[in-house]
Enzyme design. Structure first.
Site, PDB file in Angstrom:
ATOM      1  N   ASP A   1       0.599  -0.765  -0.269  1.00  0.00           N
ATOM      2  CA  ASP A   1      -0.121  -0.240   0.035  1.00  0.00           C
ATOM      3  C   ASP A   1       0.784   1.287  -0.148  1.00  0.00           C
ATOM      4  O   ASP A   1       1.974   1.140   0.453  1.00  0.00           O
ATOM      5  CB  ASP A   1      -1.341   0.092   1.362  1.00  0.00           C
ATOM      6  CG  ASP A   1      -2.053   0.892   1.047  1.00  0.00           C
ATOM      7  OD1 ASP A   1      -2.180   1.750   0.209  1.00  0.00           O
ATOM      8  OD2 ASP A   1      -3.021   0.920   2.528  1.00  0.00           O
ATOM      9  N   LYS A   2       0.086   2.334   0.079  1.00  0.00           N
ATOM     10  CA  LYS A   2       1.342   3.575  -0.368  1.00  0.00           C
ATOM     11  C   LYS A   2       0.183   4.337   0.374  1.00  0.00           C
ATOM     12  O   LYS A   2      -1.280   4.546   0.092  1.00  0.00           O
ATOM     13  CB  LYS A   2       1.385   3.981  -2.095  1.00  0.00           C
ATOM     14  CG  LYS A   2       1.570   5.403  -2.640  1.00  0.00           C
ATOM     15  CD  LYS A   2       1.179   6.353  -2.807  1.00  0.00           C
ATOM     16  CE  LYS A   2       1.143   7.481  -3.217  1.00  0.00           C
ATOM     17  NZ  LYS A   2       0.130   8.192  -3.116  1.00  0.00           N
ATOM     18  N   HIS A   3       0.995   5.685   0.556  1.00  0.00           N
ATOM     19  CA  HIS A   3      -0.087   6.446   1.782  1.00  0.00           C
ATOM     20  C   HIS A   3       0.729   8.222   1.525  1.00  0.00           C
ATOM     21  O   HIS A   3       2.087   8.317   1.590  1.00  0.00           O
ATOM     22  CB  HIS A   3       0.028   5.934   3.402  1.00  0.00           C
ATOM     23  CG  HIS A   3      -0.745   7.326   4.010  1.00  0.00           C
ATOM     24  ND1 HIS A   3      -2.101   7.137   4.101  1.00  0.00           N
ATOM     25  CD2 HIS A   3      -0.539   8.759   4.473  1.00  0.00           C
ATOM     26  CE1 HIS A   3      -2.482   8.210   5.168  1.00  0.00           C
ATOM     27  NE2 HIS A   3      -1.673   8.987   5.144  1.00  0.00           N
ATOM     28  N   SER A   4       0.094   8.888   1.525  1.00  0.00           N
ATOM     29  CA  SER A   4       0.699  10.300   1.508  1.00  0.00           C
ATOM     30  C   SER A   4       0.245  11.547   2.597  1.00  0.00           C
ATOM     31  O   SER A   4      -1.587  10.925   2.615  1.00  0.00           O
ATOM     32  CB  SER A   4       0.433  11.055  -0.599  1.00  0.00           C
ATOM     33  OG  SER A   4       0.518  12.222   0.038  1.00  0.00           O
TER      34      SER A   4
ATOM     35  N   THR B   1      -7.929  10.910  -2.819  1.00  0.00           N
ATOM     36  CA  THR B   1      -8.199  10.454  -4.438  1.00  0.00           C
ATOM     37  C   THR B   1      -9.469   9.628  -4.660  1.00  0.00           C
ATOM     38  O   THR B   1      -9.384   9.460  -5.520  1.00  0.00           O
ATOM     39  CB  THR B   1      -7.430   8.877  -4.238  1.00  0.00           C
ATOM     40  OG1 THR B   1      -5.719   9.377  -3.930  1.00  0.00           O
ATOM     41  CG2 THR B   1      -7.146   7.979  -5.195  1.00  0.00           C
TER      42      THR B   1
ATOM     43  N   ARG C   1      -9.269  14.521  18.181  1.00  0.00           N
ATOM     44  CA  ARG C   1      -8.298  14.737  18.054  1.00  0.00           C
ATOM     45  C   ARG C   1      -8.574  16.250  17.033  1.00  0.00           C
ATOM     46  O   ARG C   1      -8.510  17.067  17.674  1.00  0.00           O
ATOM     47  CB  ARG C   1      -7.298  14.780  17.565  1.00  0.00           C
ATOM     48  CG  ARG C   1      -7.276  13.510  18.169  1.00  0.00           C
ATOM     49  CD  ARG C   1      -6.052  12.028  17.366  1.00  0.00           C
ATOM     50  NE  ARG C   1      -4.535  12.531  16.771  1.00  0.00           N
ATOM     51  CZ  ARG C   1      -4.215  12.264  14.977  1.00  0.00           C
ATOM     52  NH1 ARG C   1      -4.659  11.437  14.566  1.00  0.00           N
ATOM     53  NH2 ARG C   1      -3.298  13.098  14.338  1.00  0.00           N
TER      54      ARG C   1
ATOM     55  N   SER D   1      -2.235   6.299  13.524  1.00  0.00           N
ATOM     56  CA  SER D   1      -3.771   7.109  13.045  1.00  0.00           C
ATOM     57  C   SER D   1      -2.831   6.319  12.208  1.00  0.00           C
ATOM     58  O   SER D   1      -4.266   5.642  11.277  1.00  0.00           O
ATOM     59  CB  SER D   1      -3.816   8.434  12.549  1.00  0.00           C
ATOM     60  OG  SER D   1      -4.567   8.558  12.213  1.00  0.00           O
TER      61      SER D   1
ATOM     62  N   LYS E   1      -4.146   2.088  10.604  1.00  0.00           N
ATOM     63  CA  LYS E   1      -5.433   2.027   9.294  1.00  0.00           C
ATOM     64  C   LYS E   1      -4.852   0.614   8.321  1.00  0.00           C
ATOM     65  O   LYS E   1      -5.638   0.213   7.930  1.00  0.00           O
ATOM     66  CB  LYS E   1      -5.850   3.181   8.591  1.00  0.00           C
ATOM     67  CG  LYS E   1      -6.750   4.054   9.572  1.00  0.00           C
ATOM     68  CD  LYS E   1      -7.666   5.177   8.864  1.00  0.00           C
ATOM     69  CE  LYS E   1      -6.400   6.403   9.119  1.00  0.00           C
ATOM     70  NZ  LYS E   1      -6.827   7.801   8.788  1.00  0.00           N
ATOM     71  N   LYS E   2      -3.340   1.296   7.858  1.00  0.00           N
ATOM     72  CA  LYS E   2      -2.348   0.836   6.697  1.00  0.00           C
ATOM     73  C   LYS E   2      -2.908  -1.164   7.616  1.00  0.00           C
ATOM     74  O   LYS E   2      -3.109  -1.819   6.354  1.00  0.00           O
ATOM     75  CB  LYS E   2      -1.258   1.076   7.120  1.00  0.00           C
ATOM     76  CG  LYS E   2      -1.379   2.348   5.948  1.00  0.00           C
ATOM     77  CD  LYS E   2      -1.584   2.634   4.494  1.00  0.00           C
ATOM     78  CE  LYS E   2      -2.959   3.598   4.537  1.00  0.00           C
ATOM     79  NZ  LYS E   2      -3.040   3.409   3.483  1.00  0.00           N
TER      80      LYS E   2
HETATM   81  N1  URA Z   1      -3.319  11.735   8.487  1.00  0.00           N
HETATM   82  C1  URA Z   1      -4.449  10.248   9.274  1.00  0.00           C
HETATM   83  O1  URA Z   1      -4.747   9.588   8.550  1.00  0.00           O
HETATM   84  N2  URA Z   1      -4.105  10.739  10.614  1.00  0.00           N
HETATM   85  C2  URA Z   1      -3.425  11.503  10.854  1.00  0.00           C
HETATM   86  O2  URA Z   1      -3.944  12.233  12.036  1.00  0.00           O
HETATM   87  C3  URA Z   1      -2.923  12.926   9.903  1.00  0.00           C
HETATM   88  C4  URA Z   1      -3.106  12.638   8.632  1.00  0.00           C
END
Ligand code: URA
Length: 441
Positions: A79-82, A119, A167, A182, A186-187
Protein backbone atom coordinates in the site's frame (compact mmCIF):
# COMPACT_ATOMS: atom_id res chain seq x y z
CA UNK A 1 -9.64 0.37 34.79
CA UNK A 2 -9.53 3.78 36.43
CA UNK A 3 -9.56 6.33 33.54
CA UNK A 4 -8.68 9.25 35.84
CA UNK A 5 -5.50 7.54 37.09
CA UNK A 6 -4.67 6.56 33.47
CA UNK A 7 -4.97 10.21 32.36
CA UNK A 8 -2.97 11.45 35.39
CA UNK A 9 -0.14 9.02 34.63
CA UNK A 10 0.13 10.43 31.09
CA UNK A 11 -0.11 14.02 32.38
CA UNK A 12 2.73 13.34 34.81
CA UNK A 13 4.92 11.58 32.24
CA UNK A 14 4.61 8.14 33.84
CA UNK A 15 4.31 5.10 31.57
CA UNK A 16 1.28 2.92 30.92
CA UNK A 17 1.29 -0.84 30.57
CA UNK A 18 0.22 -2.47 27.28
CA UNK A 19 -2.80 -3.90 29.12
CA UNK A 20 -3.89 -0.44 30.29
CA UNK A 21 -3.58 1.07 26.80
CA UNK A 22 -5.46 -1.80 25.15
CA UNK A 23 -8.19 -1.59 27.78
CA UNK A 24 -8.51 2.18 27.37
CA UNK A 25 -9.01 1.79 23.59
CA UNK A 26 -11.51 -1.03 24.08
CA UNK A 27 -13.58 0.93 26.61
CA UNK A 28 -13.44 4.21 24.67
CA UNK A 29 -14.54 2.46 21.48
CA UNK A 30 -17.35 0.73 23.39
CA UNK A 31 -18.62 4.11 24.65
CA UNK A 32 -17.73 3.27 28.25
CA UNK A 33 -15.28 6.15 28.63
CA UNK A 34 -16.79 9.58 27.95
CA UNK A 35 -15.37 11.79 25.18
CA UNK A 36 -14.09 14.37 27.69
CA UNK A 37 -11.80 11.79 29.32
CA UNK A 38 -10.55 10.52 25.95
CA UNK A 39 -9.93 14.14 24.92
CA UNK A 40 -8.03 14.85 28.17
CA UNK A 41 -5.81 11.82 27.56
CA UNK A 42 -5.16 12.95 23.95
CA UNK A 43 -4.06 16.36 25.19
CA UNK A 44 -1.75 14.69 27.74
CA UNK A 45 -0.25 12.63 24.89
CA UNK A 46 0.14 15.81 22.83
CA UNK A 47 2.33 17.34 25.56
CA UNK A 48 4.02 14.25 27.02
CA UNK A 49 4.26 11.95 23.97
CA UNK A 50 4.40 8.16 24.16
CA UNK A 51 7.28 5.68 24.08
CA UNK A 52 7.74 3.54 20.95
CA UNK A 53 6.40 0.55 22.86
CA UNK A 54 3.29 2.49 23.90
CA UNK A 55 2.69 3.72 20.34
CA UNK A 56 2.95 0.12 19.15
CA UNK A 57 0.40 -1.15 21.69
CA UNK A 58 -1.96 1.75 20.95
CA UNK A 59 -1.70 1.14 17.18
CA UNK A 60 -2.36 -2.59 17.54
CA UNK A 61 -5.43 -1.90 19.67
CA UNK A 62 -6.78 0.57 17.08
CA UNK A 63 -6.09 -1.70 14.12
CA UNK A 64 -7.77 -4.70 15.78
CA UNK A 65 -10.89 -2.73 16.82
CA UNK A 66 -12.81 -3.79 13.67
CA UNK A 67 -12.37 -6.06 10.68
CA UNK A 68 -8.93 -6.82 9.27
CA UNK A 69 -8.47 -7.52 5.55
CA UNK A 70 -6.76 -10.85 4.83
CA UNK A 71 -5.16 -11.61 1.50
CA UNK A 72 -4.28 -15.10 0.24
CA UNK A 73 -0.91 -16.16 1.70
CA UNK A 74 0.78 -16.36 -1.71
CA UNK A 75 0.42 -12.65 -2.51
CA UNK A 76 2.39 -9.81 -0.96
CA UNK A 77 0.27 -6.65 -1.30
CA UNK A 78 1.82 -3.23 -0.93
CA UNK A 79 0.00 0.00 0.00
CA UNK A 80 1.09 3.58 -0.52
CA UNK A 81 0.11 6.51 1.69
CA UNK A 82 0.59 10.24 1.24
CA UNK A 83 0.29 12.53 4.24
CA UNK A 84 -1.66 14.95 2.03
CA UNK A 85 -0.76 17.53 -0.55
CA UNK A 86 -2.09 19.89 -3.22
CA UNK A 87 -2.24 18.64 -6.83
CA UNK A 88 -0.92 15.28 -5.65
CA UNK A 89 -2.40 12.82 -8.11
CA UNK A 90 0.51 10.35 -7.89
CA UNK A 91 -1.64 7.50 -6.47
CA UNK A 92 -3.54 7.38 -9.77
CA UNK A 93 -0.25 6.75 -11.57
CA UNK A 94 1.67 4.77 -8.96
CA UNK A 95 -0.98 2.12 -8.21
CA UNK A 96 -1.34 0.80 -11.79
CA UNK A 97 2.37 1.37 -12.44
CA UNK A 98 3.55 -0.83 -9.55
CA UNK A 99 0.85 -3.37 -10.41
CA UNK A 100 2.04 -3.45 -14.04
CA UNK A 101 5.43 -4.53 -12.64
CA UNK A 102 3.80 -7.44 -10.79
CA UNK A 103 3.33 -5.90 -7.32
CA UNK A 104 -0.21 -6.43 -5.98
CA UNK A 105 -1.40 -3.02 -4.80
CA UNK A 106 -4.19 -2.73 -2.23
CA UNK A 107 -4.68 1.01 -1.89
CA UNK A 108 -7.01 2.38 0.74
CA UNK A 109 -7.68 6.06 0.21
CA UNK A 110 -9.39 8.94 1.90
CA UNK A 111 -11.49 11.88 0.81
CA UNK A 112 -9.97 15.34 0.68
CA UNK A 113 -9.39 16.92 4.07
CA UNK A 114 -8.84 20.61 4.74
CA UNK A 115 -7.04 22.20 1.79
CA UNK A 116 -5.57 18.86 0.62
CA UNK A 117 -7.18 16.69 -2.05
CA UNK A 118 -8.25 13.04 -1.70
CA UNK A 119 -7.91 10.20 -4.20
CA UNK A 120 -11.50 9.01 -3.66
CA UNK A 121 -12.91 12.42 -4.66
CA UNK A 122 -10.71 12.47 -7.76
CA UNK A 123 -11.68 8.98 -8.93
CA UNK A 124 -15.37 9.69 -8.43
CA UNK A 125 -15.18 12.16 -11.31
CA UNK A 126 -14.91 9.16 -13.68
CA UNK A 127 -18.52 8.25 -14.65
CA UNK A 128 -19.67 5.06 -12.92
CA UNK A 129 -16.51 4.58 -10.84
CA UNK A 130 -17.24 2.83 -7.56
CA UNK A 131 -14.78 4.10 -4.96
CA UNK A 132 -16.20 1.99 -2.14
CA UNK A 133 -15.61 -1.71 -2.61
CA UNK A 134 -16.76 -4.10 0.07
CA UNK A 135 -13.83 -5.88 1.65
CA UNK A 136 -14.42 -9.19 -0.17
CA UNK A 137 -14.49 -7.44 -3.55
CA UNK A 138 -11.40 -5.42 -2.64
CA UNK A 139 -9.41 -8.62 -1.98
CA UNK A 140 -10.80 -10.30 -5.10
CA UNK A 141 -9.88 -7.37 -7.34
CA UNK A 142 -6.34 -7.09 -5.96
CA UNK A 143 -5.92 -10.82 -6.51
CA UNK A 144 -7.37 -10.89 -10.05
CA UNK A 145 -6.55 -7.49 -11.55
CA UNK A 146 -3.43 -6.78 -9.48
CA UNK A 147 -4.64 -3.51 -7.96
CA UNK A 148 -7.61 -1.69 -6.44
CA UNK A 149 -8.20 1.75 -4.96
CA UNK A 150 -11.00 1.92 -2.44
CA UNK A 151 -12.23 4.41 0.12
CA UNK A 152 -11.31 3.51 3.67
CA UNK A 153 -14.10 1.25 5.00
CA UNK A 154 -15.79 2.19 8.26
CA UNK A 155 -15.37 -1.44 9.31
CA UNK A 156 -11.60 -1.03 9.42
CA UNK A 157 -10.02 0.37 12.61
CA UNK A 158 -13.28 2.03 13.78
CA UNK A 159 -11.72 3.04 17.11
CA UNK A 160 -9.22 5.13 15.14
CA UNK A 161 -12.11 7.14 13.67
CA UNK A 162 -13.35 7.95 17.18
CA UNK A 163 -9.91 9.12 18.35
CA UNK A 164 -9.39 11.09 15.11
CA UNK A 165 -12.74 12.90 15.42
CA UNK A 166 -11.87 13.97 18.94
CA UNK A 167 -8.37 15.06 17.88
CA UNK A 168 -9.89 17.12 15.10
CA UNK A 169 -11.87 19.26 17.55
CA UNK A 170 -9.41 19.42 20.47
CA UNK A 171 -6.26 20.75 18.79
CA UNK A 172 -4.46 17.42 19.12
CA UNK A 173 -3.96 16.44 15.46
CA UNK A 174 -0.31 17.58 15.11
CA UNK A 175 1.26 15.03 17.46
CA UNK A 176 3.78 12.62 15.91
CA UNK A 177 2.81 9.57 18.05
CA UNK A 178 -0.88 10.19 17.33
CA UNK A 179 -0.40 10.79 13.58
CA UNK A 180 1.81 7.70 13.33
CA UNK A 181 -0.64 5.42 15.13
CA UNK A 182 -3.57 6.85 13.18
CA UNK A 183 -1.98 6.17 9.78
CA UNK A 184 -0.35 2.82 10.56
CA UNK A 185 -3.40 1.35 12.34
CA UNK A 186 -5.51 1.90 9.20
CA UNK A 187 -2.80 0.47 6.95
CA UNK A 188 -2.46 -2.61 9.20
CA UNK A 189 -6.22 -3.21 9.10
CA UNK A 190 -6.03 -2.91 5.28
CA UNK A 191 -4.00 -6.13 5.17
CA UNK A 192 -0.98 -5.03 3.10
CA UNK A 193 2.43 -6.45 3.93
CA UNK A 194 4.51 -3.43 2.97
CA UNK A 195 3.91 0.31 3.03
CA UNK A 196 5.45 3.21 1.11
CA UNK A 197 4.84 6.55 2.80
CA UNK A 198 5.06 9.84 0.93
CA UNK A 199 5.65 12.33 3.74
CA UNK A 200 4.97 15.79 2.36
CA UNK A 201 7.08 18.65 3.64
CA UNK A 202 6.56 22.38 3.10
CA UNK A 203 4.00 25.16 3.33
CA UNK A 204 1.29 22.97 1.74
CA UNK A 205 1.82 20.06 4.15
CA UNK A 206 1.22 19.09 7.79
CA UNK A 207 4.99 18.97 8.29
CA UNK A 208 6.34 22.40 7.46
CA UNK A 209 10.07 21.64 7.79
CA UNK A 210 12.50 18.86 6.97
CA UNK A 211 13.28 17.90 10.56
CA UNK A 212 9.65 17.30 11.54
CA UNK A 213 8.99 15.46 8.24
CA UNK A 214 12.01 13.23 8.95
CA UNK A 215 10.84 12.63 12.50
CA UNK A 216 7.41 11.53 11.22
CA UNK A 217 9.04 9.36 8.51
CA UNK A 218 11.26 7.59 11.04
CA UNK A 219 8.30 7.08 13.33
CA UNK A 220 6.10 5.62 10.52
CA UNK A 221 8.82 3.33 9.20
CA UNK A 222 10.00 2.24 12.69
CA UNK A 223 6.48 1.44 13.88
CA UNK A 224 5.61 -0.47 10.69
CA UNK A 225 8.81 -2.52 11.02
CA UNK A 226 8.07 -3.29 14.68
CA UNK A 227 4.67 -4.62 13.53
CA UNK A 228 6.31 -6.91 10.97
CA UNK A 229 5.75 -4.78 7.87
CA UNK A 230 8.34 -3.67 5.35
CA UNK A 231 8.28 0.09 5.04
CA UNK A 232 9.92 3.03 3.36
CA UNK A 233 9.24 6.76 3.53
CA UNK A 234 10.11 9.44 1.01
CA UNK A 235 10.17 13.01 2.30
CA UNK A 236 8.93 15.06 -0.67
CA UNK A 237 8.49 18.76 -1.37
CA UNK A 238 5.05 20.36 -0.99
CA UNK A 239 5.82 24.09 -1.17
CA UNK A 240 4.10 24.42 -4.53
CA UNK A 241 1.37 22.25 -6.08
CA UNK A 242 2.46 19.08 -7.81
CA UNK A 243 1.89 19.22 -11.56
CA UNK A 244 -0.03 22.01 -13.28
CA UNK A 245 -3.61 21.13 -12.32
CA UNK A 246 -5.41 21.17 -8.95
CA UNK A 247 -9.01 19.93 -8.87
CA UNK A 248 -10.69 16.55 -8.98
CA UNK A 249 -11.50 15.79 -12.64
CA UNK A 250 -8.58 17.96 -13.80
CA UNK A 251 -6.16 15.86 -11.73
CA UNK A 252 -7.49 12.60 -13.17
CA UNK A 253 -6.96 14.05 -16.67
CA UNK A 254 -3.39 15.06 -15.75
CA UNK A 255 -2.66 11.61 -14.27
CA UNK A 256 -3.94 10.01 -17.51
CA UNK A 257 -1.54 12.27 -19.44
CA UNK A 258 1.37 11.07 -17.29
CA UNK A 259 0.33 7.45 -17.86
CA UNK A 260 0.35 8.24 -21.61
CA UNK A 261 3.91 9.64 -21.37
CA UNK A 262 2.76 13.24 -21.55
CA UNK A 263 2.07 15.42 -18.55
CA UNK A 264 4.38 17.34 -16.23
CA UNK A 265 7.84 16.08 -15.26
CA UNK A 266 7.42 16.47 -11.50
CA UNK A 267 4.35 14.17 -11.38
CA UNK A 268 6.13 11.63 -13.61
CA UNK A 269 9.39 11.73 -11.61
CA UNK A 270 7.73 11.42 -8.20
CA UNK A 271 5.43 8.64 -9.44
CA UNK A 272 8.44 6.71 -10.77
CA UNK A 273 10.27 7.09 -7.43
CA UNK A 274 7.29 5.97 -5.37
CA UNK A 275 6.47 3.04 -7.66
CA UNK A 276 10.12 1.95 -7.67
CA UNK A 277 10.05 1.91 -3.86
CA UNK A 278 6.97 -0.32 -3.98
CA UNK A 279 8.59 -2.68 -6.48
CA UNK A 280 11.73 -2.80 -4.32
CA UNK A 281 9.77 -3.49 -1.09
CA UNK A 282 7.62 -6.02 -2.94
CA UNK A 283 10.77 -8.04 -3.64
CA UNK A 284 10.51 -7.80 -7.44
CA UNK A 285 13.86 -6.12 -8.00
CA UNK A 286 17.30 -6.88 -6.65
CA UNK A 287 18.16 -3.22 -6.12
CA UNK A 288 16.48 0.18 -6.13
CA UNK A 289 18.22 0.86 -9.47
CA UNK A 290 16.70 -2.24 -11.03
CA UNK A 291 13.29 -1.27 -9.61
CA UNK A 292 13.75 2.15 -11.25
CA UNK A 293 14.39 0.53 -14.64
CA UNK A 294 11.38 -1.77 -14.31
CA UNK A 295 8.92 1.02 -13.52
CA UNK A 296 10.23 3.27 -16.28
CA UNK A 297 9.77 0.47 -18.81
CA UNK A 298 6.23 -0.25 -17.52
CA UNK A 299 5.28 3.42 -17.86
CA UNK A 300 6.87 4.06 -21.24
CA UNK A 301 5.58 0.84 -22.83
CA UNK A 302 1.97 1.80 -22.00
CA UNK A 303 1.53 -1.23 -19.69
CA UNK A 304 0.80 1.02 -16.69
CA UNK A 305 -1.95 2.81 -18.63
CA UNK A 306 -3.39 -0.58 -19.64
CA UNK A 307 -3.48 -1.58 -15.97
CA UNK A 308 -5.20 1.71 -15.07
CA UNK A 309 -7.87 1.03 -17.71
CA UNK A 310 -8.34 -2.47 -16.32
CA UNK A 311 -8.66 -1.22 -12.73
CA UNK A 312 -11.13 1.56 -13.61
CA UNK A 313 -13.20 -0.88 -15.66
CA UNK A 314 -13.22 -3.45 -12.81
CA UNK A 315 -14.57 -0.72 -10.51
CA UNK A 316 -17.37 0.18 -12.94
CA UNK A 317 -15.81 3.35 -14.36
CA UNK A 318 -16.12 4.50 -17.97
CA UNK A 319 -12.65 5.83 -18.73
CA UNK A 320 -13.36 6.26 -22.43
CA UNK A 321 -16.29 8.58 -21.69
CA UNK A 322 -14.12 10.52 -19.22
CA UNK A 323 -11.28 10.88 -21.75
CA UNK A 324 -13.65 12.00 -24.51
CA UNK A 325 -15.13 14.69 -22.28
CA UNK A 326 -11.69 15.78 -21.10
CA UNK A 327 -10.42 16.07 -24.69
CA UNK A 328 -13.01 18.82 -25.31
CA UNK A 329 -12.54 20.42 -21.88
CA UNK A 330 -15.99 19.19 -20.75
CA UNK A 331 -14.59 17.92 -17.44
CA UNK A 332 -14.06 21.52 -16.27
CA UNK A 333 -16.63 23.95 -14.86
CA UNK A 334 -17.81 26.65 -17.31
CA UNK A 335 -16.96 29.94 -15.60
CA UNK A 336 -13.32 31.02 -15.61
CA UNK A 337 -11.22 33.65 -13.89
CA UNK A 338 -7.57 34.55 -14.38
CA UNK A 339 -4.92 36.14 -12.20
CA UNK A 340 -2.05 37.95 -13.85
CA UNK A 341 1.54 38.89 -12.99
CA UNK A 342 1.75 42.39 -11.53
CA UNK A 343 5.41 42.70 -12.57
CA UNK A 344 7.98 40.98 -14.76
CA UNK A 345 10.57 38.62 -13.29
CA UNK A 346 10.78 35.03 -12.10
CA UNK A 347 8.20 33.21 -9.96
CA UNK A 348 9.81 32.75 -6.53
CA UNK A 349 6.77 31.44 -4.64
CA UNK A 350 3.63 29.52 -5.67
CA UNK A 351 2.17 28.60 -2.31
CA UNK A 352 0.53 25.15 -2.32
CA UNK A 353 -1.67 25.86 0.69
CA UNK A 354 -3.13 29.05 -0.79
CA UNK A 355 -3.85 27.28 -4.10
CA UNK A 356 -5.49 24.38 -2.21
CA UNK A 357 -7.56 26.82 -0.14
CA UNK A 358 -8.68 28.66 -3.28
CA UNK A 359 -9.89 25.39 -4.82
CA UNK A 360 -11.83 24.65 -1.64
CA UNK A 361 -13.53 28.06 -1.86
CA UNK A 362 -14.38 27.33 -5.51
CA UNK A 363 -16.21 24.13 -4.48
CA UNK A 364 -13.46 21.62 -5.31
CA UNK A 365 -12.86 20.74 -1.64
CA UNK A 366 -14.84 20.61 1.57
CA UNK A 367 -15.39 23.20 4.29
CA UNK A 368 -17.25 20.52 6.33
CA UNK A 369 -16.79 16.73 6.24
CA UNK A 370 -20.32 16.09 4.87
CA UNK A 371 -20.15 18.51 1.91
CA UNK A 372 -20.05 17.23 -1.66
CA UNK A 373 -17.35 18.43 -4.04
CA UNK A 374 -17.67 19.86 -7.54
CA UNK A 375 -15.53 17.62 -9.78
CA UNK A 376 -15.25 20.39 -12.39
CA UNK A 377 -13.80 23.07 -10.09
CA UNK A 378 -10.12 23.47 -10.90
CA UNK A 379 -7.10 25.67 -10.83
CA UNK A 380 -4.65 25.57 -13.74
CA UNK A 381 -1.28 26.66 -12.40
CA UNK A 382 0.30 28.26 -15.45
CA UNK A 383 3.50 29.46 -13.79
CA UNK A 384 5.53 27.71 -11.11
CA UNK A 385 8.71 28.44 -9.15
CA UNK A 386 11.54 29.30 -11.51
CA UNK A 387 9.31 30.21 -14.49
CA UNK A 388 9.99 33.64 -16.07
CA UNK A 389 6.94 35.93 -16.43
CA UNK A 390 6.21 39.28 -17.98
CA UNK A 391 3.84 41.82 -16.45
CA UNK A 392 0.20 41.05 -17.33
CA UNK A 393 0.88 37.40 -18.22
CA UNK A 394 -1.60 34.89 -16.67
CA UNK A 395 -0.25 33.06 -13.60
CA UNK A 396 -3.27 30.83 -12.93
CA UNK A 397 -6.72 30.20 -14.40
CA UNK A 398 -9.62 29.01 -12.25
CA UNK A 399 -12.70 27.04 -13.38
CA UNK A 400 -15.79 27.16 -11.19
CA UNK A 401 -19.58 26.94 -10.88
CA UNK A 402 -19.91 28.96 -7.67
CA UNK A 403 -21.00 32.61 -7.64
CA UNK A 404 -18.74 35.62 -8.28
CA UNK A 405 -18.35 36.45 -4.56
CA UNK A 406 -16.67 33.09 -4.02
CA UNK A 407 -14.45 33.75 -7.03
CA UNK A 408 -13.42 37.11 -5.51
CA UNK A 409 -12.42 35.29 -2.34
CA UNK A 410 -10.53 32.60 -4.29
CA UNK A 411 -8.86 35.27 -6.46
CA UNK A 412 -7.44 36.99 -3.37
CA UNK A 413 -6.04 33.67 -2.17
CA UNK A 414 -4.48 32.96 -5.57
CA UNK A 415 -3.01 36.46 -5.82
CA UNK A 416 -1.43 35.97 -2.40
CA UNK A 417 0.00 32.59 -3.47
CA UNK A 418 2.43 34.06 -5.99
CA UNK A 419 5.56 36.10 -5.52
CA UNK A 420 7.70 37.39 -8.36
CA UNK A 421 11.33 38.30 -7.83
CA UNK A 422 14.66 38.35 -9.58
CA UNK A 423 15.90 34.83 -8.98
CA UNK A 424 14.47 31.50 -7.77
CA UNK A 425 15.95 28.29 -6.48
CA UNK A 426 13.98 25.33 -7.83
CA UNK A 427 13.22 23.02 -4.89
CA UNK A 428 14.31 19.35 -4.92
CA UNK A 429 11.36 16.98 -5.32
CA UNK A 430 12.61 14.15 -3.08
CA UNK A 431 14.27 15.60 -0.01
CA UNK A 432 15.19 12.40 1.85
CA UNK A 433 14.33 8.72 2.22
CA UNK A 434 13.96 6.49 5.29
CA UNK A 435 13.99 2.69 5.04
CA UNK A 436 13.42 -0.10 7.51
CA UNK A 437 16.27 -2.18 6.14
CA UNK A 438 14.91 -5.53 5.03
CA UNK A 439 12.93 -5.86 1.77
CA UNK A 440 11.22 -8.72 -0.11
CA UNK A 441 8.69 -11.36 0.79
N1 URA B 1 -3.67 11.44 8.35
C1 URA B 1 -4.20 10.46 9.12
O1 URA B 1 -4.70 9.47 8.64
N2 URA B 1 -4.12 10.62 10.45
C2 URA B 1 -3.55 11.69 11.04
O2 URA B 1 -3.49 11.75 12.26
C3 URA B 1 -3.03 12.70 10.22
C4 URA B 1 -3.10 12.55 8.85
Amino acid sequence: MNPVAFIEDRRDGKGSTPQEIAEFVRLAHGGEIPDYQVAAWLMAVFFRGMTRREVKTFTEALSLSGKVVTFPGDIFPVDKHSTGGVGDKTSLVVVPLAAACGVPVAKLSGRGLGFTGGTVDKLESIPGFSAHLDLGRFVEQVTKVGCAISGHSEDLAPAEALFYELRDVTGTVPSIPLITSSIVSKKMAGGSRAFVFDVKCGTGAFMKDKSSALELSESLVGLSASLGRKAMALVTAMDQPLGRWVGNAAEVAEAVEVLLRKGPGDVRDLSLRLAASMVHLGGLAGSPEEAGRLVEEALDSGRAYGKFEEMVHAQGGDLEAFNERAARGGHLADATGVIEAVRSGVVTRCDAKAVGESLRVLGGGRLARTETVDPGAACHVLKKIGDPVTRGEPLARAYFSVDESRWSQARRLLEGAFEIGGEAVSPALVIDTVESGETGR
